[in-house]
Scaffold this active site. Sequence first.
Site, PDB file in Angstrom:
ATOM      1  N   THR A   1       0.873  -1.183   0.000  1.00  0.00           N
ATOM      2  CA  THR A   1       0.000   0.000   0.000  1.00  0.00           C
ATOM      3  C   THR A   1       0.903   1.223   0.000  1.00  0.00           C
ATOM      4  OG1 THR A   1      -1.684  -1.156   1.285  1.00  0.00           O
ATOM      5  CG2 THR A   1      -1.808   1.249   1.242  1.00  0.00           C
TER       6      THR A   1
ATOM      7  N   LYS B   1      -1.226   5.513   8.504  1.00  0.00           N
ATOM      8  CA  LYS B   1      -0.474   5.616   7.242  1.00  0.00           C
ATOM      9  C   LYS B   1      -1.439   5.763   6.062  1.00  0.00           C
ATOM     10  CE  LYS B   1       1.676   2.514   4.023  1.00  0.00           C
ATOM     11  NZ  LYS B   1       1.929   1.133   3.705  1.00  0.00           N
TER      12      LYS B   1
ATOM     13  N   LYS C   1      -7.660   1.651  -3.056  1.00  0.00           N
ATOM     14  CA  LYS C   1      -7.291   1.222  -1.696  1.00  0.00           C
ATOM     15  C   LYS C   1      -7.390   2.387  -0.696  1.00  0.00           C
ATOM     16  CE  LYS C   1      -5.092  -1.046   1.640  1.00  0.00           C
ATOM     17  NZ  LYS C   1      -5.630  -2.191   2.336  1.00  0.00           N
TER      18      LYS C   1
END
Length: 298
Positions: free
Chosen positions: A96, A246, A171
């Site tokens: 990611t 994050k 995502k």
Amino acid sequence: MAIIGFIGLGNMGAPMAANLVKAGHQVRGFDLSATACEAARGSGIMIAESAGDAASTADVVITMLPAGKHVRAVYTDPAGLMAHVGRDALVIDCSTIDVESARAAHEIAATKGIRSLDAPVSGGVGGATAGTLTFMVGADADAFAKGQPILACMGKKIVHCGGAGAGQSAKICNNMILGVSMIAVSEAFVLAEKLGLSHQAMFDVVSTASGQCWSLTSYCPVPGPVPASPANSDYKPGFAAELMSKDLTLSQQAAQACGVDTALGRHAAQLYEAFNAAGHAGLDFSAIVQDVRARSGA
Ligand code: NAD
């Protein structure tokens, strides 16, 4: 059977690579951590001497690394992945990372005539181990068709979201919803506690009413109603609060770059940042309910 180079054998990468071995592929893995390499060896993964070595004979090279800077480093190292990978190989980044780094990785591959996918995952360590991950893929149609059977060894749902960077875009949008909805569910439970409602009554109503969402029904932040949720095991992750932070930061970077006012996403990012700074980064992200209670004198 394909020869697969797998770079990054951490919490997610190791079980994903193990599932490729189980599917009959030959996997040559590499990680900077000797401990991670040794653990992976036990799953039938051959250990390469470097990222370049893992890539050199591979039909497919997969990276599963912490963040964009690690992916860029592996892609641009003059003796690394891109220096050794064959022209007919496919490179897949499952980490990611920020959309900009994902697009840069595609460009680096394209300048060498190599096909590439950004293919981040949802489903956590449990999904990686069970081979039930969801993959969100950014790639052209040809590269997607080539990567699809490999991803199918590690996941059960594979969505072609669009061109370069589209997987990472999906995502971070998904995880912005997740972060915001977990805080909303947590606030509702703390308010319900103050109003004298039981957790079970609250769950029984909301899980079949218009407030229903994944943060409630799969990852309920209070113990009891959903036995498998991390709230029942002292908020052991699961999906750690630092990883949520994050991903919320990545979505804020993208929102700023696109000029989109994501007011709730921004606030969620701030709340998780403060939660982590207070020493809770290692807890599951659903532990944010404790922060709501602390701020409410509950
Ligand atoms: P991790 O920290 O457990 O593993 C990352 C591994 O990469 C480490 O073992 C590290 O030594 C290795 N590494 C770093 N730089 C390297 C390099 N230059 N060469 C080789 N190896 C290198 O992280 P993780 O939990 O496996 O997560 C990996 C990615 O997946 C992250 O981007 C994360 O956001 C994402 N993700 C994680 C989860 C989860 O639940 N853990 C869920 C979905 C997505």
